[in-house]
Enzyme design. Structure first.
Site, mmCIF file in Angstrom:
data_model
loop_
_atom_site.group_PDB
_atom_site.id
_atom_site.type_symbol
_atom_site.label_atom_id
_atom_site.label_comp_id
_atom_site.label_asym_id
_atom_site.label_seq_id
_atom_site.Cartn_x
_atom_site.Cartn_y
_atom_site.Cartn_z
ATOM 1 N N CYS A 48 -52.934 -2.188 11.752
ATOM 2 C CA CYS A 48 -53.124 -1.047 10.860
ATOM 3 C C CYS A 48 -53.342 -1.478 9.420
ATOM 4 C CB CYS A 48 -51.906 -0.127 10.948
ATOM 5 S SG CYS A 48 -51.854 0.782 12.480
ATOM 6 N N LYS A 60 -43.469 -0.591 21.695
ATOM 7 C CA LYS A 60 -44.741 -1.248 21.336
ATOM 8 C C LYS A 60 -44.486 -2.528 20.537
ATOM 9 C CE LYS A 60 -48.059 -0.820 17.633
ATOM 10 N NZ LYS A 60 -47.202 -1.365 16.558
ATOM 11 N N ASN A 61 -43.436 -2.521 19.731
ATOM 12 C CA ASN A 61 -43.213 -3.697 18.888
ATOM 13 C C ASN A 61 -42.335 -4.759 19.554
ATOM 14 O OD1 ASN A 61 -44.936 -2.600 17.102
ATOM 15 N ND2 ASN A 61 -43.399 -1.986 15.581
ATOM 16 N N ASP A 80 -41.907 2.678 9.763
ATOM 17 C CA ASP A 80 -42.734 3.402 10.746
ATOM 18 C C ASP A 80 -42.214 4.817 11.019
ATOM 19 O OD1 ASP A 80 -44.324 0.875 11.637
ATOM 20 O OD2 ASP A 80 -42.214 0.342 11.741
ATOM 21 N N VAL A 122 -41.571 -1.358 2.175
ATOM 22 C CA VAL A 122 -42.003 -2.411 3.110
ATOM 23 C C VAL A 122 -43.500 -2.687 2.995
ATOM 24 C CG1 VAL A 122 -42.044 -3.156 5.528
ATOM 25 C CG2 VAL A 122 -40.105 -1.826 4.673
ATOM 26 N N ARG A 145 -52.497 -7.597 15.667
ATOM 27 C CA ARG A 145 -51.873 -8.701 14.928
ATOM 28 C C ARG A 145 -51.121 -9.658 15.861
ATOM 29 N NH1 ARG A 145 -52.073 -8.381 9.835
ATOM 30 N NH2 ARG A 145 -50.248 -9.648 9.413
ATOM 31 N N ARG A 157 -51.231 -7.108 4.250
ATOM 32 C CA ARG A 157 -50.756 -7.766 5.468
ATOM 33 C C ARG A 157 -51.195 -9.231 5.582
ATOM 34 N NH1 ARG A 157 -50.381 -3.782 10.483
ATOM 35 N NH2 ARG A 157 -48.443 -4.914 10.724
ATOM 36 N N ARG A 170 -53.225 3.058 20.699
ATOM 37 C CA ARG A 170 -52.663 1.714 20.463
ATOM 38 C C ARG A 170 -51.160 1.698 20.663
ATOM 39 N NH1 ARG A 170 -52.903 -0.745 15.126
ATOM 40 N NH2 ARG A 170 -51.419 -2.068 16.193
#
Ligand code: EPZ
Length: 459
Positions: A122, A24-25, A312, A334, A98, A127, A420
């Protein structure tokens, strides 16, 4: 919405096999990279998750033709007619993800202007996007912030720059890469993030014709080129989803083979999984994770940028740590607000205390700033079913794990958010023997998600 609740009957181990597809990233960012090329690109191993559909929509608004390729899970993106999209149409995507912030550089190169809507993603901290805007200005972009979003232009083109990030931000490193590859001259990025998904994006860009070198000291150097072509690339597997299933196996005393999981990307996670008492075996096609019996061990853990323990991975692992004997310490460095999900675990019978001090590790950016970013987990706890409302993507999956590990029945609200980032998670849960169902009106029906991430029922 009725479909947005999942009833989970816990107490039985997850057993069987699931497959993870592209990360996903990485996938949405590789899709953005296709905008930079002057020929079509082919991305393989694309998962059917919401973030992919959002970016697909955004690319199409900018004139990129996006269609399914000949291979399963392949997307073809043809950017030969890129155009400025209508602001109102882009604005319809506000708050959804994002990823739009990463369109800045590619759009400035291709059409000289960009409009970026208000971002989503999220809610796991503030952020901000200050790093992104600062680096874009260093390349020569002008940024006009208005209530509806950002308007960017590059009146004198984009030029290479010497940049040092205040923190190795994943998104800002990607912003620099996607802008520098076609900027005039060379760019040097210090204190860059080097997550596996970033390295895979660099591979994509290199296939397109970019010149990028990565040094071992977090320095990335990019020599701008005048033209980029298309790429054919198979996305690296999702190590975050892989770890989520591993934690689900551990917390439910189960045994799950994660087809597609790769040792190289998960080394740090695997070490911790073993320290806690989980067992795994690395095979050619994936990794098998299981609970070997006996007690799990408490640990002290600190999240960090790669190659540290990924933030994550933290939320799913915390659920497994509620089953470990003794006191575990987790220091989240983080995101300042990524431990709020633990209050629901306490409601289910866990004993987790949050602290604003930096516990068990080195002081981080959030120490002395009143953010509850350290947790002490006392186990083992007998979890029981509860009514849960999903707070964010990984927190949401963690609630599913907790509900599956708990005695009794839980109602998990807001499950649509999980689409998502987790393709067909209902179908995968069912394949692992989980007892999940929709509310009574539709009782006894297993549920699945289609490629668009929409939930529907299957007989
Ligand atoms: C990416 O977010 C991932 N999202 C996140 O995954 C992941 O948790 C994160 O990287 C860290 O690995 C995507 O790839 C879409 P950052 P990103 O910029 O790029 C601060 C998931 O569940 N910061 O590395 O947004 C920021 O507040 C998600 O899959 C600034 O201060 O993360 C944070 O504290 C959630 N100013 C830290 O840096 C900025 O302009 C790291 O953020 C940018 C970031």
């Amino acid at each position: 919405m009725q479909d947005d609740v999942l009833i989970v009957h816990g107490g039985s181990p997850l057993e069987g096999e699931v497959r993870v597809k592209g990360a996903k990233n990485l996938v949405p960012k590789a899709m953005v990279a296709a905008l930079l090329g002057e020929e079509p690109s082919r991305l393989r191993n694309v998962p059917g998750i919401r973030d992919v559909h959002i970016v697909r929509g955004l690319l199409q608004l900018h004139g990129v033709a996006v269609y399914e390729g000949d291979e399963p899970d392949e997307l073809v993106m043809d950017p030969s007619s890129v155009e400025l999209a209508n602001v109102a149409d882009i604005d319809a995507h506000a708050g959804s993800s994002r990823i739009p912030i990463l369109l800045c550089g590619p759009l400035l190169h291709r059409i000289g202007r960009a409009f970026i809507p208000d971002l989503g993603g999220c809610r796991i901290g503030d952020r901000p996007i200050d790093f992104h805007l600062n680096v874009l200005r260093e390349f020569g972009a002008t940024v006009d912030k208005r209530p509806e979003g950002l308007y960017l232009e590059a009146p004198n083109g984009l030029h290479g720059a010497k940049i040092e990030l205040p923190y190795p931000s994943v998104g800002t490193t990607e912003q620099v890469l996607l802008t520098a590859v076609r900027a005039e001259g060379t760019t040097e990025l210090r204190n860059a993030a080097v997550e596996p998904e970033i390295i895979d994006l660099i591979c994509v860009l290199q296939k397109m014709g970019a010149i990028i070198s990565v040094a071992t000291d977090r320095v990335i150097r990019i020599t701008g080129v005048e033209r980029l072509g298309g790429y054919t690339h198979r996305a690296l597997p999702d190590r975050l989803e892989g770890a989520s299933w591993a934690c689900a196996a551990l917390a439910t005393q189960g045994d799950v083979f994660v087809r597609g999981a790769r040792q190289l990307d998960m080394m740090t996670f695997l070490n911790v999984f073993r320290q806690v008492g989980g067992a795994f075996s690395v095979e050619d096609e994936g990794i098998r994770f299981w609970h070997p019996g006996g007690r799990l061990r408490a640990i002290a853990l600190e999240t960090d940028v790669h190659p540290g323990f990924q933030t994550d991975w933290q939320q799913p692992l915390v659920v497994a740590l509620t089953q470990a004997t003794g006191l575990s310490i987790v220091h989240e460095t983080v995101y300042e607000s990524r431990l709020g999900f633990t209050s629901a675990l306490n409601q289910m019978g866990a004993t987790i205390q949050l602290y604003s001090e930096c516990l068990g590790g080195t002081p981080c950016r959030f120490g002395q700033r009143n953010f509850q970013h350290s947790a002490v987990i006392s186990g083992p706890a007998k979890l029981h079913g509860a009514d849960l409302v999903i707070p964010d993507l990984r927190g949401g999956f963690s609630y599913l794990i907790a509900a599956l590990a708990a005695e009794g029945t839980s109602r998990v609200h807001g499950i649509d958010l999980i689409n998502r980032g987790y393709e067909g998670f209902h179908t995968k849960l069912a394949a692992l023997g989980a007892r999940v169902e929709l509310p009574p009106q539709q009782s006894g029906i297993a549920v699945a998600a289609d490629a668009a991430g929409a939930v529907h029922s299957v007989a």
